[in-house]
Scaffold this motif. Structure first.
Motif, PDB file in Angstrom:
ATOM      1  N   VAL A  81       0.833  -1.209   0.000  1.00 32.62           N
ATOM      2  CA  VAL A  81       0.000   0.000   0.000  1.00 32.62           C
ATOM      3  C   VAL A  81       0.868   1.259   0.000  1.00 32.62           C
ATOM      4  CG1 VAL A  81      -1.711   1.297   1.348  1.00 32.62           C
ATOM      5  CG2 VAL A  81      -1.944  -1.169   1.076  1.00 32.62           C
ATOM      6  N   PHE A  84       2.327   1.690  -3.396  1.00 28.85           N
ATOM      7  CA  PHE A  84       1.314   2.157  -4.343  1.00 28.85           C
ATOM      8  C   PHE A  84       1.191   3.677  -4.273  1.00 28.85           C
ATOM      9  CE2 PHE A  84      -2.977   3.639  -5.136  1.00 28.85           C
ATOM     10  CZ  PHE A  84      -3.173   3.203  -6.444  1.00 28.85           C
ATOM     11  N   PHE A 107       2.512  -1.373  -6.092  1.00 29.88           N
ATOM     12  CA  PHE A 107       1.748  -2.340  -5.316  1.00 29.88           C
ATOM     13  C   PHE A 107       2.241  -3.758  -5.574  1.00 29.88           C
ATOM     14  CE2 PHE A 107      -1.843  -5.226  -4.731  1.00 29.88           C
ATOM     15  CZ  PHE A 107      -2.207  -4.935  -3.431  1.00 29.88           C
TER      16      PHE A 107
END
Length: 133
Positions: A81, A84, A107
């Motif tokens: 996360v 990302f 990710f």
């Protein structure tokens, strides 16, 4: 993490082999549960430090470190996360085309890193200690 186990045999160096029955997530009897059905798991054999002198056949409480599990969970859930959003943000700031694609690359890079860490951890056995009789 604490579980109840039965001492199966004593080993040298003040250790013992224990049989641990897997616990269900709900903590109930699986044979009477409509959710789990007929899922029956085999008991697990683990090695634990026997500093309190438990004997064969005794039911004992074992304590295991949750550090390894929590570390792997952090790598698995947090790193992808964070990567990302980091790559998405960098792509947006640099005006790169399709920032979402860069975020997706971050990710999946995090998932790949988590798999590598997991592969290294497979050979490390958790450490258990007999804490109560």
């Amino acid at each position: 993490m604490q579980q109840i186990a039965v001492v199966k045999r004593l080993l040298p160096d003040n250790q013992a082999e224990l049989q641990v029955s897997r616990q269900t997530a709900c903590g109930h009897d699986c044979s009477n549960c409509g959710g789990c059905g007929e899922i029956v798991s085999k008991p697990i054999l683990v090695i634990a430090d026997n500093s309190i002198g438990a004997e064969v056949g005794e039911a004992v409480m074992i304590t295991g470190s949750s550090k390894q599990v929590l570390g792997l969970a952090a790598v698995l859930y947090v790193v992808p996360v964070v990567l990302f959003f980091a790559l998405y943000g960098v792509a947006a700031v640099l005006s790169l085309p399709i920032p979402g694609l860069w975020g997706g690359i971050g990710f999946f890079g995090g998932i790949f890193a988590a798999k590598k860490v997991n592969d290294r951890q497979k050979d490390k056995k958790p450490v258990y200690t007999i804490s109560k009789l």
